[in-house]
Design an enzyme around this catalytic site. Structure first.
Site: not given
Ligand code: SAH
Ligand code: SF4
Length: 406
Positions: A385, A243, A140, A211, A136, A143, A265, A115, A267, A129
């Site tokens: 996101c 990122s 995480c 990814g 991926c 996600c 990232s 996407e 977090h 984006c």
């Protein structure tokens, strides 16, 4: 006013790449010159000049038809399609959110889907984006993409194709009204720099789609070379942000090869919590990650690192977390992006209350960090996101091949 999002299923208008021919989208000038020479249609002497012309048509004007390349002989124009295509990725579905965010589901082959999301009013004008992989390999826990099963790296052409497709959809290629302009060779430094419209809507690129870009650095770097070229798409490297979840051994290389802005990232401010949220942290703990950040090429107050921090209710959003984060980032030119958690079907996490997010942001602000709260965009079409996921399935057997030996 009808504020519903709408879906356009559009498989016909974008044919799948035709087999047997080389898609020129994604090739460098030199690769184009080599490909042209290999057809026997041009001599060695002509190859570079023709490649520069084609480059300009493809990446500056966005043409998808060789017949439009009016500064080349008709005979050559007629023969090129026998060897090459200028195909965009196939669009399976295009959606527009009520807030103007657009999302495309792209098919790169049978069952291989990713996407791309365009977010208006971000950066100088609007940000695209892009995805760097299908799915991926990392998991995480907050996600959606991490739950997806099929993974393969996207090629440079497949990454660049996302940008070209967005330019098509936004109608952002320069007009050709004035006829063919002087084309620089691009092989030397004296190339002519064409003028771009000032009001472009697609001004920034963020590698924040599906990814882990640093597990596909070669293709990401090649794609950036093409995207940043002033005789082509012309989006400056300073307007491209990559990122990463923290692939430490590749961070310096990213800066050296691409000059991209870096986003991490993060977090969580400590290893115990980060191990739970971003399992890659067990391999590359926070201290190593911060060392790599401090060493990022070109880092300065004008070129800060963005630390992304997803706000998870009762998990990482206390005052103590904010204070630990401030301690951790001491001495690093940084800004902190607070991302309200975007829920997806099946997740146990919840987004922090708005008041908590604001309080967290105020603590960071008082410590001198810009800490904008990222407004969720395109939630109604699952384009925000961490919500991206295609129906493709992860090939577990192929997983290890995608990870560089680090
Ligand atoms: N794999 C890279 C690039 C993806 S960027 C990386 O992780 O950095 C996508 C950003 O959105 C990352 O910061 C990611 O941690 C964050 N994210 C993932 N899931 C999210 C969710 N459900 N809500 C909000 N942000 C999320
Ligand atoms: Fe992969 Fe990034 Fe999602 Fe983690 S946050 S699973 S690294 S896409």
């Amino acid at each position: 006013m009808d504020t519903r999002s709408h879906t356009v299923i559009d498989p016909q208008t974008r044919p799948a790449p035709r087999p047997g021919r080389v898609n020129l989208v994604g090739l460098s000038r030199q690769e184009m010159a080599d490909a042209l020479l290999a057809t026997g249609l041009v001599t060695e002497k002509q190859a570079r000049m023709r490649a520069s012309q084609i480059w300009h048509w493809v990446y500056h004007y966005g043409v998808t038809d060789f017949a439009a390349m009016t500064n080349m002989a008709k005979g050559l124009r007629a023969q090129l399609p026998e060897h090459f295509t200028l195909d965009r990725p196939e669009v399976v579905e295009a959606q527009v959110s009520q807030d103007g965010t657009r999302k495309w589901l792209l098919r790169y082959g049978p069952g291989v889907e990713a996407e791309t999301v365009f977010i208006p009013d971000v950066g100088k004008a609007g940000a695209l984006c892009v995805s760097s992989q299908v799915g991926c390999t990392l998991n995480c826990t907050f996600c959606h993409t991490g739950t997806q099963r099929l993974v393969r790296n996207l090629t440079a052409g497949e990454i660049v194709g996302q940008v070209m497709l967005a330019r098509d959809a936004l109608g952002e290629w320069p007009s050709r009204g004035a006829g063919p302009e002087k084309v620089g060779t691009g092989f030397s430094s004296g190339a002519a720099t064409p003028k771009y419209p000032e009001d472009r809507r697609l001004s920034n690129i963020v590698f924040m789609g599906m990814g882990e870009p640093l597990y596909n650095l070669d293709h990401v770097a090649t794609a950036m070379d093409i995207i940043a070229d002033h005789e082509g798409i012309g989006i400056s490297r300073r307007r491209v942000t990559v990122s990463t979840s923290g692939v430490v051994p590749k961070i310096t290389e990213l800066g050296e090869r691409t000059g991209a802005m870096l986003a991490i990232s993060l977090h969580a401010p400590d290893d115990e919590l980060r191990n739970q949220l971003v399992p890659l942290n067990k391999k590359y703990p926070i201290a190593e990650l911060m060392d790599a950040c401090r060493a990022y090429p070109g880092l300065s107050n004008a070129k800060r690192i963005t630390f992304e921090y997803v706000m998870l209710k009762g998990v990482n959003d206390s005052d103590a977390h904010a204070k630990a984060l401030i301690q951790l980032l001491k001495g690093v030119p940084a800004k902190i992006n607070l991302i309200p958690f975007n829920p997806w079907p099946g997740t146990d996490y919840e987004c922090s209350d708005w008041a908590t997010i604001e309080r967290f942001g105020t603590l960071l602000n008082k410590a001198g960090y810009a800490s904008p709260i990222r407004t969720p965009r395109g939630r109604d079409i699952l384009a925000a996101c961490g919500q991206l996921k295609s129906e493709s399935e992860k090939q577990w057997a192929a997983k290890s091949r995608l990870r560089p030996a680090t």
